[in-house]
Design an enzyme around this catalytic site. Structure first.
Site, short mmCIF file in Angstrom:
data_model
loop_
_atom_site.label_atom_id
_atom_site.label_comp_id
_atom_site.label_asym_id
_atom_site.label_seq_id
_atom_site.Cartn_x
_atom_site.Cartn_y
_atom_site.Cartn_z
N GLY A 101 0.81 -1.21 0.00
CA GLY A 101 0.00 0.00 0.00
C GLY A 101 0.84 1.26 0.00
O GLY A 101 0.32 2.35 0.25
N THR A 102 2.13 1.14 -0.32
CA THR A 102 3.01 2.32 -0.34
C THR A 102 2.48 3.39 -1.28
O THR A 102 2.56 4.59 -0.98
CB THR A 102 4.43 1.91 -0.77
OG1 THR A 102 4.98 1.02 0.21
CG2 THR A 102 5.34 3.11 -0.91
N PRO A 126 6.26 15.84 1.54
CA PRO A 126 5.42 14.65 1.77
C PRO A 126 6.09 13.59 2.63
O PRO A 126 5.42 12.93 3.43
CB PRO A 126 5.14 14.13 0.36
CG PRO A 126 6.14 14.78 -0.52
CD PRO A 126 6.47 16.08 0.11
N ASN A 127 7.41 13.42 2.48
CA ASN A 127 8.12 12.40 3.27
C ASN A 127 8.63 12.97 4.59
O ASN A 127 8.38 12.39 5.66
CB ASN A 127 9.30 11.83 2.48
CG ASN A 127 8.85 11.09 1.24
OD1 ASN A 127 8.58 11.71 0.22
ND2 ASN A 127 8.78 9.77 1.31
N SER A 135 6.11 4.76 8.27
CA SER A 135 6.42 4.00 7.07
C SER A 135 5.09 3.52 6.51
O SER A 135 4.11 3.35 7.26
CB SER A 135 7.31 2.80 7.41
OG SER A 135 7.31 1.84 6.37
N THR A 183 -37.99 -29.91 10.17
CA THR A 183 -36.60 -30.38 10.15
C THR A 183 -36.43 -31.19 8.88
O THR A 183 -37.33 -31.92 8.47
CB THR A 183 -36.29 -31.25 11.39
OG1 THR A 183 -37.19 -32.35 11.43
CG2 THR A 183 -36.43 -30.44 12.68
N HIS A 184 -35.27 -31.06 8.24
CA HIS A 184 -35.03 -31.70 6.93
C HIS A 184 -36.04 -31.20 5.89
O HIS A 184 -36.33 -31.91 4.92
CB HIS A 184 -35.11 -33.23 7.02
CG HIS A 184 -34.14 -33.83 7.98
ND1 HIS A 184 -32.88 -34.25 7.62
CD2 HIS A 184 -34.24 -34.07 9.32
CE1 HIS A 184 -32.25 -34.74 8.67
NE2 HIS A 184 -33.05 -34.63 9.72
N SER A 314 -41.63 -10.47 -12.66
CA SER A 314 -41.32 -11.14 -13.92
C SER A 314 -41.57 -10.21 -15.09
O SER A 314 -42.50 -9.40 -15.07
CB SER A 314 -42.17 -12.40 -14.07
OG SER A 314 -41.99 -13.00 -15.34
N LYS A 320 -46.75 -11.74 -10.99
CA LYS A 320 -45.78 -12.45 -10.16
C LYS A 320 -45.00 -11.48 -9.28
O LYS A 320 -44.55 -10.43 -9.75
CB LYS A 320 -44.82 -13.24 -11.04
CG LYS A 320 -43.98 -14.27 -10.30
CD LYS A 320 -43.22 -15.14 -11.30
CE LYS A 320 -42.52 -16.30 -10.60
NZ LYS A 320 -41.45 -15.86 -9.73
N VAL A 321 -44.84 -11.82 -8.02
CA VAL A 321 -44.06 -11.00 -7.08
C VAL A 321 -43.06 -11.91 -6.39
O VAL A 321 -43.42 -12.98 -5.89
CB VAL A 321 -44.98 -10.32 -6.03
CG1 VAL A 321 -44.14 -9.52 -5.05
CG2 VAL A 321 -46.00 -9.42 -6.73
N ASN A 322 -41.81 -11.49 -6.34
CA ASN A 322 -40.74 -12.32 -5.80
C ASN A 322 -40.22 -11.78 -4.46
O ASN A 322 -40.35 -10.58 -4.18
CB ASN A 322 -39.58 -12.39 -6.80
CG ASN A 322 -39.98 -13.04 -8.11
OD1 ASN A 322 -40.86 -13.91 -8.12
ND2 ASN A 322 -39.35 -12.63 -9.19
N GLU A 327 -33.59 -12.41 -1.37
CA GLU A 327 -32.67 -12.82 -2.44
C GLU A 327 -31.43 -11.94 -2.46
O GLU A 327 -30.30 -12.43 -2.61
CB GLU A 327 -33.39 -12.73 -3.80
CG GLU A 327 -34.44 -13.81 -3.99
CD GLU A 327 -35.27 -13.62 -5.24
OE1 GLU A 327 -36.06 -14.53 -5.57
OE2 GLU A 327 -35.16 -12.56 -5.89
#
Length: 462
Positions: A101-102, A126-127, A135, A183-184, A314, A320-322, A327
């Site tokens: 990242g210098t 700057p330096n 550094s 479950t499952h 869609s 259609k409504v999603n 998502e």
């Protein structure tokens, strides 16, 4: 373009042309020309942290008698302007740059020096001035920690608190409703919506707790280690003073890392933070997927709830409504998991006294924090707060659920219970009706033992 649109700048490698109106200098220009890779620049939060670290460094150097007050004040004024986002266009360097990242550190040094020189009326280097006692090898790791700590404290944790509170509000609103547990993905014993919602809330609260636990390590900074961790060319009190000044300005309690060798040669804390973000992403994905299943249908799915209708679903199927918010949250989770994989790979790529994948780590970590915060707010406000419960669908499924026979196990035994359940499945009848025929239990006993609301409380009912 004509020559008048450029000026000459010089560094240790010689002269080159820089756009005349740019605040940066030769080293930034070399990086712009060397790394035309992605078009992605360092995040706003990271640039803000660069400004804050340079502000604190100038203040520390002035307090230690290393830097003239007039120069320090000019640097600090310019550095705060950078931190506040007033000069973001002056930070054009690609994320995929030199791994230390210098280039970004020198970008900040050059911009701040340019601004301070103009304000002071004499040269600020700057330096020698802006980068005094520093550094790139300690500045960039410090900036990753500072930017991530501020983003977590000021953005992500409040968003998680809001999501948690929204889940609790919804649990208070509709928590008494009893539904079929699963479950499952198969019918199981009943639960209440309140139990389900508060389970999600516990995931979010635990995610917040994990992040808060990690913060005490994230607020330790590498500043003062300079080139390799020994602190060469830095006053021995410099790192502590920088941490104190950062704390006073931000309200977070920063500290100088006990081992500069660890904080510069490794990314262990950042890998830890990213891991906590990954856990949170997994939690959000689980909640989002539960909401999608509960909302599925509305006729051929579970149809337990109806999420707010936010947009047409869609381009070909009218009406259609999603579930667009869940998502989007699921995609955020996938991105955060991917970011975590990148950060883990970067973390294991450190060699000796420096890790040289710092810029991409900063980018991915800050992106994950921002995505999770925004996703949490959207999930709370645009999905959970506004969903409605389809009580008829829930009750219909609950009444037909043969797994309720589990509650009869202590009285009639597992084998008889299984026979009752199979017959109820086969004939499409209720457990109560079949159990009345196959056992000696009275209607009152069956009503008591098979009460769905009572079954959500656990325990043996006989």
């Amino acid at each position: 373009m004509t020559d008048s649109k450029y000026r000459k700048e010089k560094d240790s490698m010689g002269e080159l042309e820089v756009p005349a109106d740019a605040l940066w200098g030769a080293q930034t220009q070399r990086a712009v020309e060397n790394f035309p890779i992605s078009g992605l620049t360092m995040p706003r939060q990271f640039i803000a942290a660069l400004g804050l670290v340079k502000w604190a460094a100038a203040g520390a150097n002035a307090e230690l008698g290393l830097l003239q007050n007039s120069i320090a004040i000019a640097i600090q004024h310019a550095a705060l302007a950078v931190a506040e986002g007033k000069h973001d266009k002056e930070f054009p360097i690609d994320v995929f740059q030199t791994g230390s990242g210098t280039s970004s550190n020198m970008n900040a040094n050059e911009v701040i020096a340019h601004l301070a020189t103009a304000a002071l009326g004499k040269d600020v280097h700057p330096n020698d001035h802006v980068n005094m006692c520093q550094s790139s090898n300690d500045v960039i790791p410090s900036c990753i920690h500072v930017s991530a700590a501020l983003a977590i404290a000021n953005v992500l944790l409040p968003a998680l608190q809001h999501l948690s509170a929204t889940l609790e509000d919804k649990a208070e609103e509709c928590g008494a409703i009893v539904k079929t547990g699963r479950t499952h993905l198969m019918d199981a014993m009943p639960v209440t919506l309140g139990q389900e919602l508060r389970g999600w809330r516990a995931q979010i609260d635990l995610g917040s707790e994990r992040l808060q636990e990690t913060m005490k390590r994230l607020t330790e900074i590498a500043q003062g280690g300079t080139a390799v961790g020994t602190g060469i060319n830095a006053h021995p009190k410099f790192g502590n003073k920088v941490a104190v000044l950062l704390g006073e300005h931000t309200g977070l309690e920063f500290a100088s890392a006990a081992s500069k060798f660890a904080s510069m040669g490794s990314l262990d804390t950042v890998v830890e933070v990213s891991g906590q973000l990954r856990v949170l992403a997994v939690s959000l994905s689980k909640i989002a997927n539960d909401l999608r299943w509960m909302n599925s249908g509305p006729l051929a799915g579970l149809g337990e709830i109806a999420l707010p209708a936010l947009q047409p679903g869609s381009s070909i199927m009218p009406g259609k409504v999603n579930p667009v918010i869940p998502e989007a949250v699921a995609m955020v989770a996938a991105q955060v998991v991917g970011n975590d994989a990148c950060i883990a790979m970067a973390g294991q790529s450190g060699n000796f006294q420096l890790n040289v994948m710092l810029p991409v780590v900063a980018y991915n970590l800050l992106q994950s924090i921002e995505l999770l915060a925004n996703a949490s707010m959207s999930l709370a406000d645009k999905a959970i707060a506004g969903f409605t419960v389809n009580a008829d669908n829930i009750n219909s499924a609950l009444d037909r659920n043969p797994i309720l026979v589990t509650a009869l196990n202590p009285v009639i035994g597992y084998e008889t219970g299984a026979a009752v359940a199979k017959k109820a499945y086969k004939e499409g009848r209720s457990v109560k009706e079949v159990a009345r025929e196959m056992t000696d239990l009275t209607d009152d006993e069956l009503d008591r033992l098979l009460d769905p609301a009572a079954l959500t409380e656990g325990g043996i009912k006989h």
